[in-house]
Design a protein around this motif. Structure first.
Motif, PDB file in Angstrom:
ATOM      1  N   TYR A  28       0.844  -1.205   0.000  1.00 39.38           N
ATOM      2  CA  TYR A  28       0.000   0.000   0.000  1.00 39.38           C
ATOM      3  C   TYR A  28       0.870   1.243   0.000  1.00 39.38           C
ATOM      4  CZ  TYR A  28      -4.942  -1.122   0.452  1.00 39.38           C
ATOM      5  OH  TYR A  28      -6.225  -1.492   0.190  1.00 39.38           O
ATOM      6  N   LEU A  29       1.903   1.202   0.851  1.00 44.63           N
ATOM      7  CA  LEU A  29       2.782   2.357   0.992  1.00 44.63           C
ATOM      8  C   LEU A  29       3.458   2.671  -0.342  1.00 44.63           C
ATOM      9  CD1 LEU A  29       3.487   4.107   3.438  1.00 44.63           C
ATOM     10  CD2 LEU A  29       5.574   2.764   3.690  1.00 44.63           C
ATOM     11  N   VAL A  30       3.995   1.633  -0.982  1.00 44.82           N
ATOM     12  CA  VAL A  30       4.694   1.825  -2.265  1.00 44.82           C
ATOM     13  C   VAL A  30       3.726   2.407  -3.298  1.00 44.82           C
ATOM     14  CG1 VAL A  30       5.724   0.601  -4.231  1.00 44.82           C
ATOM     15  CG2 VAL A  30       6.453   0.063  -1.900  1.00 44.82           C
ATOM     16  N   VAL A  31       2.556   1.774  -3.422  1.00 47.52           N
ATOM     17  CA  VAL A  31       1.608   2.211  -4.461  1.00 47.52           C
ATOM     18  C   VAL A  31       1.067   3.610  -4.137  1.00 47.52           C
ATOM     19  CG1 VAL A  31      -0.614   1.696  -5.557  1.00 47.52           C
ATOM     20  CG2 VAL A  31       1.041  -0.133  -5.166  1.00 47.52           C
ATOM     21  N   THR A  32       0.818   3.886  -2.858  1.00 54.37           N
ATOM     22  CA  THR A  32       0.288   5.203  -2.493  1.00 54.37           C
ATOM     23  C   THR A  32       1.338   6.290  -2.705  1.00 54.37           C
ATOM     24  OG1 THR A  32      -1.110   4.143  -0.855  1.00 54.37           O
ATOM     25  CG2 THR A  32      -0.838   6.508  -0.629  1.00 54.37           C
ATOM     26  N   LEU A  49       3.715   6.254  -4.858  1.00 54.81           N
ATOM     27  CA  LEU A  49       3.809   6.470  -6.304  1.00 54.81           C
ATOM     28  C   LEU A  49       2.603   7.258  -6.812  1.00 54.81           C
ATOM     29  CD1 LEU A  49       5.167   3.051  -7.654  1.00 54.81           C
ATOM     30  CD2 LEU A  49       6.404   5.184  -7.319  1.00 54.81           C
ATOM     31  N   ALA A  50       1.416   6.865  -6.339  1.00 56.83           N
ATOM     32  CA  ALA A  50       0.186   7.503  -6.836  1.00 56.83           C
ATOM     33  C   ALA A  50       0.149   8.982  -6.488  1.00 56.83           C
ATOM     34  CB  ALA A  50      -1.034   6.792  -6.267  1.00 56.83           C
ATOM     35  N   ARG A  51       0.710   9.346  -5.325  1.00 55.17           N
ATOM     36  CA  ARG A  51       0.627  10.741  -4.875  1.00 55.17           C
ATOM     37  C   ARG A  51       1.840  11.570  -5.280  1.00 55.17           C
ATOM     38  NH1 ARG A  51      -2.096   9.875   1.099  1.00 55.17           N
ATOM     39  NH2 ARG A  51      -4.039   8.993   0.313  1.00 55.17           N
ATOM     40  N   SER A  52       2.624  11.053  -6.174  1.00 53.17           N
ATOM     41  CA  SER A  52       3.818  11.785  -6.610  1.00 53.17           C
ATOM     42  C   SER A  52       3.614  12.247  -8.056  1.00 53.17           C
ATOM     43  CB  SER A  52       5.023  10.842  -6.552  1.00 53.17           C
ATOM     44  OG  SER A  52       4.881   9.858  -7.556  1.00 53.17           O
ATOM     45  N   PRO A  53       4.506  13.066  -8.572  1.00 53.72           N
ATOM     46  CA  PRO A  53       4.445  13.410 -10.001  1.00 53.72           C
ATOM     47  C   PRO A  53       4.490  12.177 -10.899  1.00 53.72           C
ATOM     48  CG  PRO A  53       5.897  14.920  -8.856  1.00 53.72           C
ATOM     49  CD  PRO A  53       5.526  13.859  -7.854  1.00 53.72           C
ATOM     50  N   PHE A  54       5.167  11.115 -10.428  1.00 56.51           N
ATOM     51  CA  PHE A  54       5.178   9.851 -11.182  1.00 56.51           C
ATOM     52  C   PHE A  54       3.744   9.349 -11.367  1.00 56.51           C
ATOM     53  CE2 PHE A  54       5.383   5.242 -11.511  1.00 56.51           C
ATOM     54  CZ  PHE A  54       6.448   5.022 -12.359  1.00 56.51           C
ATOM     55  N   GLY A  55       2.973   9.348 -10.282  1.00 56.59           N
ATOM     56  CA  GLY A  55       1.578   8.892 -10.351  1.00 56.59           C
ATOM     57  C   GLY A  55       0.718   9.806 -11.205  1.00 56.59           C
ATOM     58  N   LYS A  65       5.160   3.381 -18.310  1.00 56.33           N
ATOM     59  CA  LYS A  65       4.366   2.144 -18.335  1.00 56.33           C
ATOM     60  C   LYS A  65       5.236   0.937 -17.993  1.00 56.33           C
ATOM     61  CE  LYS A  65       2.421   2.843 -22.469  1.00 56.33           C
ATOM     62  NZ  LYS A  65       1.527   2.640 -23.621  1.00 56.33           N
ATOM     63  N   VAL A  66       6.440   0.927 -18.544  1.00 56.77           N
ATOM     64  CA  VAL A  66       7.351  -0.193 -18.273  1.00 56.77           C
ATOM     65  C   VAL A  66       7.704  -0.228 -16.779  1.00 56.77           C
ATOM     66  CG1 VAL A  66       9.735  -0.967 -18.649  1.00 56.77           C
ATOM     67  CG2 VAL A  66       8.306  -0.379 -20.600  1.00 56.77           C
ATOM     68  N   THR A  67       7.969   0.949 -16.213  1.00 56.19           N
ATOM     69  CA  THR A  67       8.324   1.021 -14.790  1.00 56.19           C
ATOM     70  C   THR A  67       7.153   0.557 -13.919  1.00 56.19           C
ATOM     71  OG1 THR A  67       9.717   2.920 -15.319  1.00 56.19           O
ATOM     72  CG2 THR A  67       9.259   2.530 -12.994  1.00 56.19           C
ATOM     73  N   ALA A  68       5.955   1.039 -14.246  1.00 57.67           N
ATOM     74  CA  ALA A  68       4.776   0.649 -13.459  1.00 57.67           C
ATOM     75  C   ALA A  68       4.559  -0.867 -13.535  1.00 57.67           C
ATOM     76  CB  ALA A  68       3.535   1.387 -13.970  1.00 57.67           C
ATOM     77  N   PHE A  69       4.767  -1.428 -14.717  1.00 56.74           N
ATOM     78  CA  PHE A  69       4.580  -2.871 -14.895  1.00 56.74           C
ATOM     79  C   PHE A  69       5.611  -3.646 -14.064  1.00 56.74           C
ATOM     80  CE2 PHE A  69       4.699  -6.676 -17.948  1.00 56.74           C
ATOM     81  CZ  PHE A  69       3.544  -7.219 -17.422  1.00 56.74           C
ATOM     82  N   LEU A  82      11.248   7.024 -10.457  1.00 60.47           N
ATOM     83  CA  LEU A  82      10.727   6.045  -9.493  1.00 60.47           C
ATOM     84  C   LEU A  82      11.361   6.224  -8.114  1.00 60.47           C
ATOM     85  CD1 LEU A  82       8.961   3.499  -9.042  1.00 60.47           C
ATOM     86  CD2 LEU A  82      10.957   2.139  -9.649  1.00 60.47           C
ATOM     87  N   SER A  83      12.684   6.345  -8.077  1.00 60.54           N
ATOM     88  CA  SER A  83      13.369   6.436  -6.786  1.00 60.54           C
ATOM     89  C   SER A  83      12.945   7.693  -6.035  1.00 60.54           C
ATOM     90  CB  SER A  83      14.887   6.427  -6.998  1.00 60.54           C
ATOM     91  OG  SER A  83      15.249   7.459  -7.891  1.00 60.54           O
ATOM     92  N   SER A  84      12.862   8.816  -6.731  1.00 63.25           N
ATOM     93  CA  SER A  84      12.471  10.062  -6.063  1.00 63.25           C
ATOM     94  C   SER A  84      11.023  10.017  -5.606  1.00 63.25           C
ATOM     95  CB  SER A  84      12.667  11.250  -7.004  1.00 63.25           C
ATOM     96  OG  SER A  84      13.987  11.310  -7.431  1.00 63.25           O
ATOM     97  N   ALA A  85      10.176   9.372  -6.420  1.00 56.58           N
ATOM     98  CA  ALA A  85       8.761   9.270  -6.043  1.00 56.58           C
ATOM     99  C   ALA A  85       8.603   8.456  -4.766  1.00 56.58           C
ATOM    100  CB  ALA A  85       7.969   8.633  -7.176  1.00 56.58           C
ATOM    101  N   LEU A  86       9.438   7.426  -4.604  1.00 59.55           N
ATOM    102  CA  LEU A  86       9.333   6.570  -3.414  1.00 59.55           C
ATOM    103  C   LEU A  86      10.027   7.192  -2.204  1.00 59.55           C
ATOM    104  CD1 LEU A  86       9.912   3.036  -4.978  1.00 59.55           C
ATOM    105  CD2 LEU A  86       7.783   3.932  -4.025  1.00 59.55           C
ATOM    106  N   LEU A  87      11.215   7.752  -2.428  1.00 61.75           N
ATOM    107  CA  LEU A  87      11.991   8.269  -1.296  1.00 61.75           C
ATOM    108  C   LEU A  87      11.611   9.709  -0.949  1.00 61.75           C
ATOM    109  CD1 LEU A  87      15.431   6.751  -2.330  1.00 61.75           C
ATOM    110  CD2 LEU A  87      13.794   5.866  -0.654  1.00 61.75           C
ATOM    111  N   ARG A  88      11.054  10.416  -1.896  1.00 58.86           N
ATOM    112  CA  ARG A  88      10.498  11.763  -1.715  1.00 58.86           C
ATOM    113  C   ARG A  88      11.521  12.806  -1.287  1.00 58.86           C
ATOM    114  NH1 ARG A  88       5.341  10.386  -2.455  1.00 58.86           N
ATOM    115  NH2 ARG A  88       4.380  12.409  -2.234  1.00 58.86           N
ATOM    116  N   PHE A  89      12.793  12.605  -1.641  1.00 63.09           N
ATOM    117  CA  PHE A  89      13.800  13.608  -1.321  1.00 63.09           C
ATOM    118  C   PHE A  89      13.546  14.868  -2.146  1.00 63.09           C
ATOM    119  CE2 PHE A  89      16.867  10.029  -0.132  1.00 63.09           C
ATOM    120  CZ  PHE A  89      16.575  10.179   1.212  1.00 63.09           C
ATOM    121  N   GLY A  90      13.335  15.975  -1.459  1.00 58.68           N
ATOM    122  CA  GLY A  90      13.168  17.265  -2.136  1.00 58.68           C
ATOM    123  C   GLY A  90      11.902  17.392  -2.949  1.00 58.68           C
TER     124      GLY A  90
END
Lengths: 290, 249
Positions: A146-150, A152-158, A182-186, B111-119
């Protein structure tokens, strides 16, 4: 009591599977039919490492996730360049190939005989043996997923994933390399599914290909759709509903063969009703019926 | 400042020529209008310039960089942004989120920045401020939190322009920016394009509204049957009866 704890473990494992698939289906708008394959890849990688090489649980976990992520890259790079429909077909092919390997590469996977005597996990001195320990372990894994997906979802990536889901051409026109996203999400989705497989293998201590069929993939897709794609609680609710309600059929005292068929009917009817009445699922924000 | 040049572009769809030997140049600090009847090849030209279609022959350059076979996202990253004839936006999210999406090189998209949220918080703050600046520029600051899908058609056109500007592209290509909008909104959009010209942007737009073309464009490219049939200032081109006949036909 042991039976109910077993149900909780299953809900935990399926929640991880549903959460990981939701990253693809709910966030990115990609439908994968290979989820059971990646689940199995995690289970087999971990079981073979533990049984043949005596690898620890954590090493098996990391290896299982890494192998699934790598295989996902092999599938996704060519197929995601094409239209999304091809991706669905490619993931179906991937599922069939992975199942074929589990079932037919007898010298390596023991085929239908399965792999017995998989050791139960020990994590930093914590011996996970009892059902309640496994409930805690699967709950921990579900929370991490949940933490990983959330995150990601709440970031610019998401934000880019949702843009791909809504209008990929628009995302491309703004300079987003949609293939990379898409490749990264998969890959993340496959790795999380594999983590569920690792825990499953070490929980049941025996795995065989029958746990990783295309039917299992469809079950996880059903959980995401019924719970509601792109929602916080959707995967958990979907997993809980589809694990517990069919189990309730057993309480009716029906013969096993009838209950098994009724379970399939239940999945089918649930999907049809949900798609007609509530296309966004029980608590979802994004639906296929739009 | 970025200049777009393309040479001898040819594109056929199932044997039908959409473009035949088209060579054009879009100059900095200059507004270029591309006009012509339906099927003239205007959108095909823009699709090729922005990487959404590949030419059968010919070459395109953005500055000194050849972009003929680059993907759309790479061309956008190099500084060529576009809008579409059919509005493309993320309808279910707010106006400001559409613009924030457009910000280039976001660390949080890794991906790494989205997960670690640095800055990430600081970056999001900067992107929000920049997105608000673009929304203010187009006059949508008060609608920043409204869903894109709930904005009026004209406002959605403004939002697509704000998204283009948020990419920090030096070249903006707009497909019918004032088609179907209220006359007052048309004047507002045209005044924004004039301001972009003053800021040194290269602006090109496809348009059927001859009055709008006459009002703001520095250069007019007239296309018909996949060819450039005239090129010059609006005064030169739009007064020619043969051109207007071809266009109206």
């Amino acid at each position: 009591m042991e039976y109910f704890l077993h149900i909780l473990v299953l809900i935990g494992i399926y929640t991880v599977l549903a959460v990981s698939l939701d990253l693809l289906v709910g966030q990115t708008g990609l439908l994968s039919i290979a989820h059971a394959g990646f689940y199995g890849l995690g289970a087999y990688t971990s079981a073979l490492l533990a049984v043949r090489l005596g690898a620890s649980f954590l090493i098996s976990l990391v290896a299982g996730m890494a192998v699934a992520a790598l295989v996902s890259l092999v599938v996704s790079f060519p197929s995601l360049r094409l239209h999304d429909d091809y991706f669905v077909i490619a993931t179906f092919g991937c599922q069939m190939i992975l199942f074929g390997i589990f079932n037919n590469w007898v010298s390596f996977t023991r085929g239908p005989l399965g792999i017995p005597a998989i050791p139960q996990p020990t994590i930093f001195g914590w011996n996970v043996r009892s059902r309640i320990s496994f409930v805690l372990l699967t709950a921990l894994l579900a929370v991490c997923s949940y933490l990983v997906v959330t995150l990601l979802a709440r970031s610019p990536f998401g934000r880019v994933l949702r843009a791909i889901r809504e209008d990929e051409v628009f995302a491309q026109s703004l300079g987003k390399n949609t293939l990379r996203f898409k490749v990264t999400a998969f890959a993340v989705s496959a790795a999380l599914a594999a983590s569920a497989g690792v825990v499953y293998a070490h929980y049941t201590t025996f795995i065989d290909p029958s746990s990783f069929t295309v039917t299992e993939s469809i079950l996880v897709i059903s959980m995401v759709i019924i719970g509601g794609p792109d929602s916080t609680w959707g995967p958990l609710i979907g997993a809980a509903v589809l694990v517990t309600l069919p189990e309730a059929l057993r309480l009716l005292g029906l013969p096993g063969s009838v209950a098994a068929n009724l379970r399939q009917v239940f999945y089918g009817v649930s999907l049809v009703v949900i798609m007609m009445v509530r296309p966004r699922g029980l608590v979802g924000r994004y639906g296929f019926g739009r | 400042m970025a200049t777009i040049r393309c040479f001898d572009l040819t594109k056929r769809f199932d044997g039908v020529s959409a473009l035949e030997g088209v060579s054009v140049e879009l100059l900095p600090s200059c507004i270029t209008a591309i006009i012509g009847p339906n099927g003239a090849g205007k959108t095909t030209l823009v699709n090729i310039l922005t990487g959404f279609a590949r030419p059968d022959e010919g070459h395109c350059f953005l500055g000194d960089c050849e972009i003929t076979h680059l993907s759309p996202h790479r061309i956008a990253q190099l500084g060529l942004a576009r809008t579409f004839q059919n509005l493309r936006l993320i309808q279910q999210v707010s106006a400001i989120d559409n613009v924030r999406l457009a910000r280039p090189q976001q660390r949080g998209e890794r991906l790494s920045s989205a997960l670690l949220r640095f800055g990430l918080a600081k970056e999001e703050l900067r992107n929000t401020e920049e997105a608000m600046r673009q929304l203010k520029f187009v006059g949508l600051a008060e609608k920043a939190r409204e869903l894109a899908g709930e904005l009026s058609y004209g406002e959605q056109k403004l939002l697509t322009l704000a998204c283009c500007l948020a990419t920090e592209a030096g070249v903006i290509v707009l497909d019918e920016p004032v088609a179907g909008v209220h006359p007052e909104m048309t004047l507002h959009i045209l005044s924004l394009l004039s301001r972009l010209r003053q800021e040194g942007k290269t602006v090109a737009f496809i348009e059927h509204d001859v009055a709008a073309v006459r009002r703001i464009s520095d250069l007019v490219i007239v296309m018909d049957h996949g060819k450039v049939i005239a090129l010059g200032t609006p005064q030169d081109v739009l007064e020619r009866s043969d051109i207007m006949e071809a266009y109206l036909a």
